[in-house]
Design a protein around this motif. Structure first.
Motif, PDB file in Angstrom:
ATOM      1  N   ASN A   9       0.784  -1.258   0.053  1.00 29.37           N
ATOM      2  CA  ASN A   9       0.214  -0.068  -0.105  1.00 29.37           C
ATOM      3  C   ASN A   9       0.803   1.042  -0.064  1.00 29.37           C
ATOM      4  OD1 ASN A   9      -2.658  -1.215   0.253  1.00 29.37           O
ATOM      5  ND2 ASN A   9      -1.821  -1.960   2.240  1.00 29.37           N
ATOM      6  N   LEU A  10       0.600   1.996  -1.208  1.00 29.00           N
ATOM      7  CA  LEU A  10       1.744   3.162  -1.143  1.00 29.00           C
ATOM      8  C   LEU A  10       0.670   4.388  -1.625  1.00 29.00           C
ATOM      9  CD1 LEU A  10       3.931   1.677  -3.558  1.00 29.00           C
ATOM     10  CD2 LEU A  10       4.601   2.059  -1.147  1.00 29.00           C
ATOM     11  N   LYS A  11       1.326   5.610  -1.260  1.00 25.24           N
ATOM     12  CA  LYS A  11       0.847   6.843  -1.759  1.00 25.24           C
ATOM     13  C   LYS A  11       1.505   7.427  -3.026  1.00 25.24           C
ATOM     14  CE  LYS A  11      -1.150   8.086   2.613  1.00 25.24           C
ATOM     15  NZ  LYS A  11      -2.120   7.519   2.634  1.00 25.24           N
ATOM     16  N   ILE A  12       0.721   7.959  -3.983  1.00 24.42           N
ATOM     17  CA  ILE A  12       1.242   8.789  -5.110  1.00 24.42           C
ATOM     18  C   ILE A  12       1.364  10.242  -4.765  1.00 24.42           C
ATOM     19  CG2 ILE A  12       0.541   9.613  -7.293  1.00 24.42           C
ATOM     20  CD1 ILE A  12       0.832   6.690  -7.563  1.00 24.42           C
ATOM     21  N   ASP A  13       2.363  10.720  -4.838  1.00 20.89           N
ATOM     22  CA  ASP A  13       2.546  12.174  -4.522  1.00 20.89           C
ATOM     23  C   ASP A  13       1.873  12.972  -5.607  1.00 20.89           C
ATOM     24  OD1 ASP A  13       4.168  12.631  -6.875  1.00 20.89           O
ATOM     25  OD2 ASP A  13       6.107  12.747  -5.464  1.00 20.89           O
ATOM     26  N   ALA A  14       1.895  14.408  -5.505  1.00 18.93           N
ATOM     27  CA  ALA A  14       0.922  15.294  -6.462  1.00 18.93           C
ATOM     28  C   ALA A  14       1.649  15.329  -7.864  1.00 18.93           C
ATOM     29  CB  ALA A  14       1.152  16.934  -5.892  1.00 18.93           C
ATOM     30  N   LYS A  15       2.885  14.914  -8.052  1.00 13.70           N
ATOM     31  CA  LYS A  15       3.448  14.753  -9.212  1.00 13.70           C
ATOM     32  C   LYS A  15       3.195  13.344 -10.056  1.00 13.70           C
ATOM     33  CE  LYS A  15       6.903  18.295  -8.630  1.00 13.70           C
ATOM     34  NZ  LYS A  15       8.492  18.553  -8.378  1.00 13.70           N
ATOM     35  N   GLY A  16       2.701  12.725  -9.228  1.00 16.66           N
ATOM     36  CA  GLY A  16       2.413  11.105  -9.859  1.00 16.66           C
ATOM     37  C   GLY A  16       3.374  10.203  -9.850  1.00 16.66           C
ATOM     38  N   ARG A  17       4.262  10.694  -8.776  1.00 19.20           N
ATOM     39  CA  ARG A  17       5.182   9.622  -8.471  1.00 19.20           C
ATOM     40  C   ARG A  17       5.074   8.620  -7.136  1.00 19.20           C
ATOM     41  NH1 ARG A  17       9.601  14.239  -7.752  1.00 19.20           N
ATOM     42  NH2 ARG A  17       8.072  14.718  -6.236  1.00 19.20           N
ATOM     43  N   LEU A  18       5.578   7.336  -7.238  1.00 18.64           N
ATOM     44  CA  LEU A  18       5.336   6.430  -5.937  1.00 18.64           C
ATOM     45  C   LEU A  18       6.698   5.936  -5.735  1.00 18.64           C
ATOM     46  CD1 LEU A  18       5.480   3.246  -6.775  1.00 18.64           C
ATOM     47  CD2 LEU A  18       3.041   3.949  -7.726  1.00 18.64           C
ATOM     48  N   ASP A 103      -5.029   8.402 -14.651  1.00 19.99           N
ATOM     49  CA  ASP A 103      -6.479   8.594 -15.005  1.00 19.99           C
ATOM     50  C   ASP A 103      -7.286   7.223 -15.493  1.00 19.99           C
ATOM     51  OD1 ASP A 103      -6.077  11.204 -14.286  1.00 19.99           O
ATOM     52  OD2 ASP A 103      -6.122  11.943 -16.231  1.00 19.99           O
ATOM     53  N   TYR A 104      -6.637   6.545 -16.292  1.00 24.31           N
ATOM     54  CA  TYR A 104      -7.295   5.432 -16.822  1.00 24.31           C
ATOM     55  C   TYR A 104      -7.529   4.537 -15.805  1.00 24.31           C
ATOM     56  CZ  TYR A 104      -7.568   0.607 -18.782  1.00 24.31           C
ATOM     57  OH  TYR A 104      -7.845  -0.809 -18.740  1.00 24.31           O
ATOM     58  N   ALA A 105      -6.606   4.229 -14.555  1.00 19.37           N
ATOM     59  CA  ALA A 105      -6.927   3.315 -13.526  1.00 19.37           C
ATOM     60  C   ALA A 105      -7.710   4.020 -12.216  1.00 19.37           C
ATOM     61  CB  ALA A 105      -5.600   2.657 -13.173  1.00 19.37           C
ATOM     62  N   ASN A 106      -8.177   5.300 -12.703  1.00 19.67           N
ATOM     63  CA  ASN A 106      -8.657   5.965 -11.487  1.00 19.67           C
ATOM     64  C   ASN A 106      -7.775   5.892 -10.296  1.00 19.67           C
ATOM     65  OD1 ASN A 106     -11.156   6.154 -13.201  1.00 19.67           O
ATOM     66  ND2 ASN A 106     -11.717   3.890 -12.367  1.00 19.67           N
ATOM     67  N   ILE A 107      -6.541   6.147 -10.485  1.00 22.88           N
ATOM     68  CA  ILE A 107      -5.910   6.528  -9.154  1.00 22.88           C
ATOM     69  C   ILE A 107      -5.553   7.902  -8.764  1.00 22.88           C
ATOM     70  CG2 ILE A 107      -3.372   5.946  -8.458  1.00 22.88           C
ATOM     71  CD1 ILE A 107      -3.369   3.645 -10.387  1.00 22.88           C
ATOM     72  N   ASP A 108      -5.893   8.054  -7.718  1.00 18.56           N
ATOM     73  CA  ASP A 108      -5.665   9.344  -7.235  1.00 18.56           C
ATOM     74  C   ASP A 108      -4.540   9.651  -6.104  1.00 18.56           C
ATOM     75  OD1 ASP A 108      -6.068  12.054  -6.463  1.00 18.56           O
ATOM     76  OD2 ASP A 108      -7.953  11.602  -5.089  1.00 18.56           O
ATOM     77  N   LYS A 109      -4.656   8.866  -4.956  1.00 15.17           N
ATOM     78  CA  LYS A 109      -3.621   9.126  -4.013  1.00 15.17           C
ATOM     79  C   LYS A 109      -3.082   7.879  -3.437  1.00 15.17           C
ATOM     80  CE  LYS A 109      -5.288  13.666  -2.174  1.00 15.17           C
ATOM     81  NZ  LYS A 109      -4.321  14.554  -2.765  1.00 15.17           N
ATOM     82  N   GLU A 110      -4.004   6.769  -3.098  1.00  8.73           N
ATOM     83  CA  GLU A 110      -3.517   5.564  -2.657  1.00  8.73           C
ATOM     84  C   GLU A 110      -3.553   4.503  -3.579  1.00  8.73           C
ATOM     85  OE1 GLU A 110      -4.662   5.097   1.778  1.00  8.73           O
ATOM     86  OE2 GLU A 110      -6.273   6.311   0.890  1.00  8.73           O
ATOM     87  N   VAL A 111      -2.477   3.607  -3.475  1.00 10.79           N
ATOM     88  CA  VAL A 111      -2.456   2.591  -4.646  1.00 10.79           C
ATOM     89  C   VAL A 111      -2.211   1.319  -3.657  1.00 10.79           C
ATOM     90  CG1 VAL A 111      -1.766   4.099  -6.510  1.00 10.79           C
ATOM     91  CG2 VAL A 111       0.045   3.059  -5.105  1.00 10.79           C
ATOM     92  N   VAL A 112      -2.227   0.230  -4.570  1.00  7.61           N
ATOM     93  CA  VAL A 112      -1.790  -1.165  -4.207  1.00  7.61           C
ATOM     94  C   VAL A 112      -1.130  -1.641  -5.230  1.00  7.61           C
ATOM     95  CG1 VAL A 112      -2.379  -3.556  -3.323  1.00  7.61           C
ATOM     96  CG2 VAL A 112      -3.671  -1.675  -2.760  1.00  7.61           C
ATOM     97  N   LEU A 113       0.301  -2.163  -4.873  1.00 10.02           N
ATOM     98  CA  LEU A 113       1.131  -2.790  -5.948  1.00 10.02           C
ATOM     99  C   LEU A 113       1.263  -4.191  -5.527  1.00 10.02           C
ATOM    100  CD1 LEU A 113       2.406   0.025  -6.516  1.00 10.02           C
ATOM    101  CD2 LEU A 113       4.505  -0.915  -6.616  1.00 10.02           C
TER     102      LEU A 113
END
Length: 154
Positions: A9-18, A103-113
């Motif tokens: 479980n990770l967070k994406i920063d405002a620039k789209g980086r993880l 945008d395609y994957a509806n990823i905003d802030k929280e992601v799961v790898l």
């Protein structure tokens, strides 16, 4: 081929980086740890991240099996490569994911790898949790998908 192990479980920063997890990085062949291809998944609203070595292996398989002059084969090849982008880890072990793919994957802030065979799926945390909130009978699924084709002696 690497079989990635783990969910992160990770967070994406405002620039789209993880920040790429060090546990996953350790599972990749050391000569190819920093170069990846990311693309839209063929079946789900998630992204798929391939180490470059695995991406090249997948394309080699496709080149052997598919004829780009066959319309249906070409349609599949087009879908397989849809949205693909080459990525590299920066000096802080971060991946910059293109906004169009987020945008395609509806990823905003929280992601799961989620580790898989040869690839890592990248999901919106909400969609990943929704996927596993469905009741699935894994014993029936295993029987349908695998059947009796597993032979431990082979």
């Amino acid at each position: 081929m690497v079989t990635f192990i783990g969910e992160f479980n990770l967070k994406i920063d405002a620039k789209g980086r993880l920040v790429f997890p060090s546990a996953l990085k350790k599972q990749i062949n050391s000569s190819a740890q920093d170069s990846f291809v990311i693309k839209e998944d063929l079946f789900e609203k998630c992204l798929v991240l391939y180490p470059m070595e695995e991406w090249e292996r997948q394309n080699s398989i496709l080149r052997k099996k598919l004829n780009p002059f066959n319309a249906k084969h070409n349609m599949f090849l087009r879908g397989f490569a849809k949205g693909a982008a080459e990525l590299s880890l920066d000096g802080s072990s971060r991946l910059l994911i293109p906004k169009r793919l987020l945008d395609y994957a509806n990823i905003d802030k929280e992601v799961v790898l989620a580790g898989q065979n040869g690839k890592i799926e990248i999901w919106s945390k909400d969609q990943y949790e929704a996927l596993f909130s469905q009741e699935i009978d894994y014993s029936d699924l295993a029987a349908e998908v695998i059947g009796d084709s597993l032979n431990p002696e082979a």
